[in-house]
Design an enzyme around this catalytic site. Structure first.
Site, mmCIF file in Angstrom:
data_model
loop_
_atom_site.group_PDB
_atom_site.id
_atom_site.type_symbol
_atom_site.label_atom_id
_atom_site.label_comp_id
_atom_site.label_asym_id
_atom_site.label_seq_id
_atom_site.Cartn_x
_atom_site.Cartn_y
_atom_site.Cartn_z
ATOM 1 C CB CYS A 172 70.593 49.156 -81.737
ATOM 2 S SG CYS A 172 69.436 48.452 -80.547
ATOM 3 C CG HIS A 213 83.971 35.307 -57.434
ATOM 4 N ND1 HIS A 213 85.029 36.052 -56.966
ATOM 5 C CD2 HIS A 213 83.759 35.717 -58.711
ATOM 6 C CE1 HIS A 213 85.420 36.885 -57.910
ATOM 7 N NE2 HIS A 213 84.672 36.710 -58.978
#
Length: 631
Positions: free
Chosen positions: A26, A553
């Site tokens: 925005c 990970h």
């Protein structure tokens, strides 16, 4: 820091490309939908140069950047478009609350078209000023043309909404625009204006006016998204390009005209008329409550719920009353932030508050809310009191806006008219109350960085070989303390700063260690619950029983394999014990595909602990002590 580097830094701190589902912006904020909010390191994000603050609201993770948001957004889109990570779903995605889903949908549909409405609304205000001052005649060509310019965005609002709704509902934007064009077709409008009932295969179509309407086209595009997806599934590939658009229009357009359009018109009229009634009867109370609560409404993302009401009121009555109250709340924020600027002794923070105060006076309050008043608490109270009093003034005199925008300064043309003087009074009162009340009640100042970091940093020491040997000799039952993190993998120990990925090597997601696996299997390092399992199965998140948050990970950039060569033995929500098998993976096949298998084990809530001590030996086996968490 350049916009590109800032985008990279933010991306890494949000959990990497694979954690981003979508990104938009925005006026001052990046608005991101993440697969897992827990993977975002908010503390480090807020300490990053160029970031004014963060917020989670309306189902979105928001990063407040101020005036540079557009440039950083563009750089982030480039980074994401160069990767496939943001195009696939993940099995571990948590179901969001219904309210979050609704607010996210409203935000995604209405936010993209606000610039058009701002431009049209400001032009309407300028036109009011020119005519009221007799600078332009109502009969002149310039007036007629400017009137057309300012009315077009409102008249063709269904078309604007159709495109943004289609993007949100993931269907063809041009077919959606065509459906909106049908609603606004001159021939249909002429028939509807006469009040004449039409029929489609003997099914009556109720006369309705869809110019400037809001709800009907949104309902229509939502319905279209299901029809289009269904047709794509059943129509042979060779005929899809012809039959899908044809049948979509033939099915959806009549349903909109027969059912969804009239229903949407009723809902829209109810929203607009209902708020107008409440505002007319209880203006002071409505202004006082909304003005006072507006900062909290923004923080929670609830202000998106006001957009349909504002758009409907503008399109049907040509005026919106919520905007004035919001601007009064902005003025309160500006006053409170200016007071912080005047009182703070922290030079770095003074620079931040000065910029935030100036932006708030113009009308952009996110830096003030998230970077100053919310952080300091007491100024937020002062700003809320100022907004409540100013909002009450707006409500008492029924101050209205000709469009949707912001303010105070940026929104001046929106309020030209008979109530303009009361708008000025409301803004000034809000600003002064916020300023003076903050100076009176004060706040706890932000310490200088040198003072703030005078304490010991989170340690990342390594256990000695004797400590490791001693731990190995103890029984597994003794080693089930959840503050001890045991190795999920057998292999070579690698320091985190040696991992070839800045997300891990720079400890952007937290401290930890890495292992170069010798065996293609990962087991649970703690007793706890699986909170995250990526669809690609290369990353697992676990929360231990004592609250330690661990990310395993497997490999670097192995997300690109899309789960190939990985096999999961658990799912999100499963209870696991130390040594339970989580994932099997084929080391050789992964390497042959061009990816490293080095596996970082990260404590993602590092900031909750005094220290994290890691293993100093060269190799480690499953279930041997790997990390020790110091509270």
């Amino acid at each position: 820091m350049t916009h590109t580097n800032l985008a990279r830094e933010i991306l890494a701190l949000l959990g990497g490309k694979e954690n981003i589902k979508s990104v938009t912006h925005c006026v001052t904020r990046l608005r991101l939908t993440l697969y897992n909010d827990a993977l975002a390191n908010r503390e480090k994000l807020e300490q990053t140069d160029g970031v004014m603050g963060t917020n989670i609201g309306g189902g979105q993770f928001q990063v407040i950047l101020g005036n540079k948001v557009s440039d950083v957004h563009d750089e982030m889109v480039k980074l994401l478009n160069n990767s496939k990570q943001n195009s696939h779903e993940m099995n571990n995605r948590e179901k969001r609350k219904v309210l979050d889903q609704v607010l996210d949908t409203i935000s995604s549909i209405f936010t993209p078209i606000i610039p058009a409405i701002i431009g049209a609304g400001l032009l309407k205000g300028i036109l009011v000023f020119l005519t009221s001052m007799n600078f332009v005649s109502n009969e002149s060509d310039i007036y007629q043309l400017l009137s057309i310019f300012s009315d077009s965005a409102f008249y063709f609002l269904p078309i604007l909404l159709a495109f943004s709704a289609a993007k949100k509902f993931n269907c063809n934007q041009y077919i959606a625009g065509t459906l909106a064009g049908i609603l606004l077709h001159p021939n249909l409008v002429a028939i509807m204006d006469k009040g004449t009932y039409m029929s489609f295969f003997d099914i009556p179509i109720k006369p309705a006016t869809y110019a400037s309407s809001v709800i009907p086209i949104i309902l229509g595009v939502w319905f279209m998204s299901y029809i289009e997806k269904g047709l794509i599934k059943v129509i042979p590939r060779v005929l899809k390009s012809v039959l899908v658009p044809l049948l979509t229009v033939l099915i959806v357009a009549p349903v909109i005209l027969i059912a969804l359009g009239p229903l949407g018109t009723i809902i829209g009229n109810w929203l607009g008329a209902g708020f107008i009634y409440l505002y007319s009867e209880f203006g002071i109370l409505a202004g006082f409550l909304l003005g006072g609560l507006y900062p909290l409404i923004i923080v929670t993302g609830m202000h998106y719920g006001l957009l349909p009401v504002m758009f409907q009121s503008l399109s049907k009555y040509g005026i919106d009353y919520i905007m004035a109250i919001g601007v009064a709340a902005n003025a309160g924020q500006a006053g409170a932030t200016l007071a912080v600027y005047l009182k703070t002794k922290n030079k770095d923070f003074k620079a931040v508050t000065g910029t935030a105060a100036l932006n708030a006076i113009i009308g952009v309050t996110e830096p003030a809310v998230f970077g100053v008043t919310l952080k300091l608490k007491r100024p937020l109270i002062a700003a809320a009191v100022g907004g409540a009093i100013g909002g009450g003034i707006m409500g008492a005199f029924k101050v209205g806006a000709t469009g949707i925008g912001t303010g105070p300064l940026a929104g001046i043309p929106l309020f030209f008219g008979s109530t303009f003087i009361y708008w000025v009074i409301g803004c000034v009162v809000s600003f002064v109350v916020g300023l003076i009340l903050t100076l009176i009640i004060g706040f706890k100042d932000i310490p200088n960085k040198k003072e703030n970091h005078s304490g010991a940093e989170t340690s990342n020491n390594f256990l000695s070989k004797n400590e490791v040997a001693s731990t190995k000799e103890s029984s597994l039952e003794t080693m089930t303390d959840s503050q001890n993190i045991f190795s999920p993998i057998t292999g070579e120990v690698v320091k985190l700063n040696e991992v070839n990925d800045p997300t891990f090597s720079k400890e952007l997601m937290g401290k930890g260690i890495a292992i170069n696996p010798e065996v293609g299997r990962a087991v649970s390092p703690v007793n706890g619950v699986v909170t995250t399992l990526f669809k690609t199965k290369h990353a697992i998140g676990i929360v231990g029983d004592d609250g330690v948050e661990i990310l395993i990970h497997i490999g670097i950039d192995t997300v690109n394999l899309n789960g190939k060569y990985f096999s999961a033995h658990i799912k999100q929500g499963d209870r696991v014990e130390i040594g339970d098998v989580l994932v099997d993976f084929d080391i050789e096949k992964i390497k042959e595909s061009g990816y490293q298998t080095v596996t970082p084990i990260i404590i993602t809530n590092t900031s909750n602990y005094t220290g994290i001590e890691g293993l100093e030996t060269e190799t480690v086996k499953e279930k041997e002590l790997l990390l020790k968490i110091i509270n």
